[in-house]
Design a protein around this motif. Structure first.
Motif, PDB file in Angstrom:
ATOM      1  N   LEU A 286       0.401  -1.507  -0.357  1.00  0.00           N
ATOM      2  CA  LEU A 286      -0.111   0.091  -0.227  1.00  0.00           C
ATOM      3  C   LEU A 286       0.685   1.215  -0.253  1.00  0.00           C
ATOM      4  CD1 LEU A 286      -2.962   1.375   0.022  1.00  0.00           C
ATOM      5  CD2 LEU A 286      -2.753   1.086   2.570  1.00  0.00           C
ATOM      6  N   SER A 287       2.570   1.549   0.538  1.00  0.00           N
ATOM      7  CA  SER A 287       2.558   2.636   1.089  1.00  0.00           C
ATOM      8  C   SER A 287       3.691   2.616  -1.009  1.00  0.00           C
ATOM      9  CB  SER A 287       4.126   2.305   2.358  1.00  0.00           C
ATOM     10  OG  SER A 287       4.649   1.486   1.632  1.00  0.00           O
ATOM     11  N   LEU A 288       3.827   1.866  -0.640  1.00  0.00           N
ATOM     12  CA  LEU A 288       4.726   1.521  -2.210  1.00  0.00           C
ATOM     13  C   LEU A 288       3.475   1.960  -3.445  1.00  0.00           C
ATOM     14  CD1 LEU A 288       7.021  -1.221  -2.397  1.00  0.00           C
ATOM     15  CD2 LEU A 288       7.740   1.108  -1.921  1.00  0.00           C
ATOM     16  N   SER A 289       2.163   1.602  -3.490  1.00  0.00           N
ATOM     17  CA  SER A 289       1.823   2.481  -4.453  1.00  0.00           C
ATOM     18  C   SER A 289       1.638   3.382  -4.754  1.00  0.00           C
ATOM     19  CB  SER A 289       0.342   1.919  -3.990  1.00  0.00           C
ATOM     20  OG  SER A 289      -0.316   2.224  -3.079  1.00  0.00           O
ATOM     21  N   HIS A 290       1.523   4.600  -3.887  1.00  0.00           N
ATOM     22  CA  HIS A 290       1.554   5.996  -3.882  1.00  0.00           C
ATOM     23  C   HIS A 290       2.872   6.242  -4.982  1.00  0.00           C
ATOM     24  CE1 HIS A 290      -1.597   6.585  -0.388  1.00  0.00           C
ATOM     25  NE2 HIS A 290      -1.564   5.805  -1.234  1.00  0.00           N
ATOM     26  N   SER A 291       4.614   6.066  -4.401  1.00  0.00           N
ATOM     27  CA  SER A 291       5.556   5.969  -5.475  1.00  0.00           C
ATOM     28  C   SER A 291       5.422   5.927  -6.448  1.00  0.00           C
ATOM     29  CB  SER A 291       6.515   5.971  -4.273  1.00  0.00           C
ATOM     30  OG  SER A 291       6.520   4.595  -3.875  1.00  0.00           O
ATOM     31  N   VAL A 292       5.008   4.971  -7.110  1.00  0.00           N
ATOM     32  CA  VAL A 292       5.062   4.147  -7.917  1.00  0.00           C
ATOM     33  C   VAL A 292       3.714   4.869  -8.909  1.00  0.00           C
ATOM     34  CG1 VAL A 292       4.352   2.049  -9.404  1.00  0.00           C
ATOM     35  CG2 VAL A 292       4.998   1.614  -7.228  1.00  0.00           C
ATOM     36  N   LEU A 293       2.962   5.210  -8.448  1.00  0.00           N
ATOM     37  CA  LEU A 293       2.251   6.307  -9.326  1.00  0.00           C
ATOM     38  C   LEU A 293       2.749   7.355  -9.639  1.00  0.00           C
ATOM     39  CD1 LEU A 293      -1.490   6.457  -9.067  1.00  0.00           C
ATOM     40  CD2 LEU A 293      -0.104   8.519 -10.246  1.00  0.00           C
ATOM     41  N   LEU A 294       3.438   8.145  -8.923  1.00  0.00           N
ATOM     42  CA  LEU A 294       4.503   9.164  -9.158  1.00  0.00           C
ATOM     43  C   LEU A 294       5.910   8.807  -9.769  1.00  0.00           C
ATOM     44  CD1 LEU A 294       3.462  11.163  -6.191  1.00  0.00           C
ATOM     45  CD2 LEU A 294       2.990  11.339  -8.239  1.00  0.00           C
ATOM     46  N   ALA A 295       6.170   7.720 -10.071  1.00  0.00           N
ATOM     47  CA  ALA A 295       7.104   7.296 -10.936  1.00  0.00           C
ATOM     48  C   ALA A 295       7.401   7.477 -12.013  1.00  0.00           C
ATOM     49  CB  ALA A 295       7.462   6.037 -10.561  1.00  0.00           C
ATOM     50  N   ARG A 296       6.366   7.720 -12.485  1.00  0.00           N
ATOM     51  CA  ARG A 296       6.246   8.925 -14.348  1.00  0.00           C
ATOM     52  C   ARG A 296       5.864  10.107 -13.980  1.00  0.00           C
ATOM     53  NH1 ARG A 296       7.168   6.343 -19.204  1.00  0.00           N
ATOM     54  NH2 ARG A 296       6.437   8.024 -21.306  1.00  0.00           N
ATOM     55  N   PRO A 297       6.227  11.180 -14.379  1.00  0.00           N
ATOM     56  CA  PRO A 297       5.678  12.856 -13.883  1.00  0.00           C
ATOM     57  C   PRO A 297       4.711  13.051 -15.027  1.00  0.00           C
ATOM     58  CG  PRO A 297       7.916  12.676 -13.035  1.00  0.00           C
ATOM     59  CD  PRO A 297       7.181  11.073 -13.744  1.00  0.00           C
ATOM     60  N   THR A 298       3.396  13.228 -14.816  1.00  0.00           N
ATOM     61  CA  THR A 298       2.663  13.661 -15.276  1.00  0.00           C
ATOM     62  C   THR A 298       1.371  14.717 -15.125  1.00  0.00           C
ATOM     63  OG1 THR A 298       0.365  12.161 -15.495  1.00  0.00           O
ATOM     64  CG2 THR A 298       2.339  11.438 -17.102  1.00  0.00           C
ATOM     65  N   PRO A 299       0.636  15.530 -15.681  1.00  0.00           N
ATOM     66  CA  PRO A 299       0.003  16.383 -15.586  1.00  0.00           C
ATOM     67  C   PRO A 299      -1.178  16.232 -14.621  1.00  0.00           C
ATOM     68  CG  PRO A 299       0.636  16.829 -18.395  1.00  0.00           C
ATOM     69  CD  PRO A 299       1.502  15.296 -17.588  1.00  0.00           C
ATOM     70  N   GLY A 300      -1.091  15.013 -14.735  1.00  0.00           N
ATOM     71  CA  GLY A 300      -2.402  14.788 -14.179  1.00  0.00           C
ATOM     72  C   GLY A 300      -1.987  13.432 -12.758  1.00  0.00           C
ATOM     73  N   ALA A 301      -1.352  13.057 -12.770  1.00  0.00           N
ATOM     74  CA  ALA A 301      -1.147  12.050 -11.956  1.00  0.00           C
ATOM     75  C   ALA A 301      -1.257  13.235 -10.338  1.00  0.00           C
ATOM     76  CB  ALA A 301       1.093  11.985 -11.973  1.00  0.00           C
ATOM     77  N   ILE A 302      -0.876  13.837  -9.942  1.00  0.00           N
ATOM     78  CA  ILE A 302      -1.026  14.283  -8.823  1.00  0.00           C
ATOM     79  C   ILE A 302      -2.024  14.271  -8.619  1.00  0.00           C
ATOM     80  CG2 ILE A 302      -1.098  16.503  -7.059  1.00  0.00           C
ATOM     81  CD1 ILE A 302       1.276  15.159  -7.751  1.00  0.00           C
ATOM     82  N   SER A 303      -2.968  13.916  -9.380  1.00  0.00           N
ATOM     83  CA  SER A 303      -5.201  14.083  -9.101  1.00  0.00           C
ATOM     84  C   SER A 303      -4.999  12.695  -8.936  1.00  0.00           C
ATOM     85  CB  SER A 303      -5.610  15.248  -9.853  1.00  0.00           C
ATOM     86  OG  SER A 303      -4.889  14.562 -11.609  1.00  0.00           O
ATOM     87  N   ALA A 304      -4.386  11.909  -9.757  1.00  0.00           N
ATOM     88  CA  ALA A 304      -4.767  10.086  -9.961  1.00  0.00           C
ATOM     89  C   ALA A 304      -4.678   9.982  -8.954  1.00  0.00           C
ATOM     90  CB  ALA A 304      -3.884   9.550 -11.412  1.00  0.00           C
ATOM     91  N   LEU A 305      -3.690  10.319  -8.060  1.00  0.00           N
ATOM     92  CA  LEU A 305      -2.731  10.013  -7.249  1.00  0.00           C
ATOM     93  C   LEU A 305      -3.905  10.109  -5.747  1.00  0.00           C
ATOM     94  CD1 LEU A 305      -0.916   9.136  -4.819  1.00  0.00           C
ATOM     95  CD2 LEU A 305       0.374  10.595  -4.783  1.00  0.00           C
TER      96      LEU A 305
END
Length: 359
Positions: free
Chosen positions: A147-166
């Protein structure tokens, strides 16, 4: 690596998909998830404590309990597949969605690790669950790590929508946890209505499915209308998927499901067919209510009778009707979104196979 995902496999399919074409489209979608998402998860897990990593790898089917490579079942990878389809539906580069897809699978794996403990399930995919193989503390730690790693994985490829997706994934994970809490509460003997069941399943199962269908489009910059429409599609699909799973939990073949036969009835779980049958009128429903009021363990012959009573009281038929209604709603919402035909047909193919499966 994921740039190669952008291709059109649908050319070999007929314009109006047959059952075989739907199955091919479904298989292609899962192949994409296995080929491009699993390597990302494997790479991320290398950073874990070795003992925790072994539990995670075992749970994923990659190794046996001693850490030796295993040709195990890695799971269906439905949620990451939906993330990739979501990105494709938005017309984006699906390479930008691979890490988001990995994140959803890691959240799902976390939920299963903890769910097996809470439900006391001793078998998954024809072998001991992680808590049976390694103990409850290690299984809990493995789930926490994923669970804790899932957040950093999502942000590993920065895109304009990455933060809102997180933010969406985090909020839906909280809904998942709340749904699991309701599921546990249902085992305490209280009467459960269909509305209460749908609230539970809307969190426990449908929340992460909604995220999976939305964040692919979100990370590649899809419009708010598209993202929210796909989230709604995923929520209805998630409910249909859970009800289908409930049907399998009573009438499914244990060899196909990988779980002990009628395990839901052993625990007197308030699944959809049970809730519908318990709220019905008639002699079968009344006899069923007597079984669910009792506290002594059910024998094998009684489990067979309880399953028969649920069907006689209309629980199975109501469950099938609910699944059909949810699927009709998913088709309606995709039609309103005006998706390209290939993206729409792929999403509908996955929905059809997810709810018509025998495992």
């Amino acid at each position: 690596m994921a740039q190669h995902l952008v291709h059109d496999r649908s050319q070999r399919l007929s314009e109006v998909p047959s059952a075989t074409a739907v199955a091919h489209r479904y298989a292609d979608t899962l192949d994409d998830a296995r080929e491009f998402v699993l390597p990302v998860i494997r790479e991320i897990l290398e950073d874990l404590d070795p003992d925790v990593r072994r539990v995670c790898a075992y749970h994923q089917g990659w190794v046996d309990a001693d850490g030796r490579p295993a040709d195990g079942n890695t799971g269906k990878l439905l949620r990451p597949a939906l993330v990739l389809l979501s990105a494709r539906a938005a017309g984006g580069d699906v390479a930008d969605a691979v890490h988001a897809a990995a994140a959803t699978e890691m959240v799902h794996a976390f939920s299963l690790l903890h769910d097996d403990i809470m439900d006391g399930d001793e078998e998954r995919r024809h072998r001991p669950t992680a808590w049976k193989a390694f103990g409850v503390p290690m299984a809990l730690l493995a789930g926490d790590a994923l669970l804790s790693l899932s957040h950093s994985v999502l942000l590993a490829r920065p895109t304009p929508g990455a933060i809102s997706a997180l933010r969406r994934l985090a909020a839906d994970t909280q809904r998942l946890i709340a749904g699991q809490r309701l599921d546990l509460a249902f085992e305490e003997g209280k009467q459960v209505t269909v509305t209460e069941y749908e609230a539970m399943a809307g969190g426990k199962t449908a929340a992460l499915m909604a995220s999976s269908c939305a964040i692919g489009a979100e990370v590649v910059g899809g419009s708010k209308t598209l993202v929210e429409g796909l989230a709604y599609f995923g929520a209805r699909l998630g409910l249909a998927f859970q009800i289908s799973d409930d049907i399998l939990g009573i009438w499914g073949d244990p060899w196909n499901t990988g779980k002990a036969g009628r395990s839901d009835l052993v625990r007197r779980k308030k699944t959809y067919p049970v809730v519908a049958a318990l709220s019905a009128d008639g002699a079968a429903a009344e006899r069923l209510r007597a079984y669910y009021r009792a506290t002594e363990p059910l024998s094998q012959s009684e489990l067979v009778e309880v399953a028969s009573l649920i069907e006689e009281a209309g629980g199975l038929a109501e469950a099938h009707r609910a699944v059909a209604g949810c699927l009709a709603e998913t088709e309606r919402i995709l039609g309103m979104l005006g998706l390209p035909a290939e993206a729409r047909d792929s999403l509908l193919a996955v929905a059809a196979m997810m709810t018509g499966r025998n495992h």
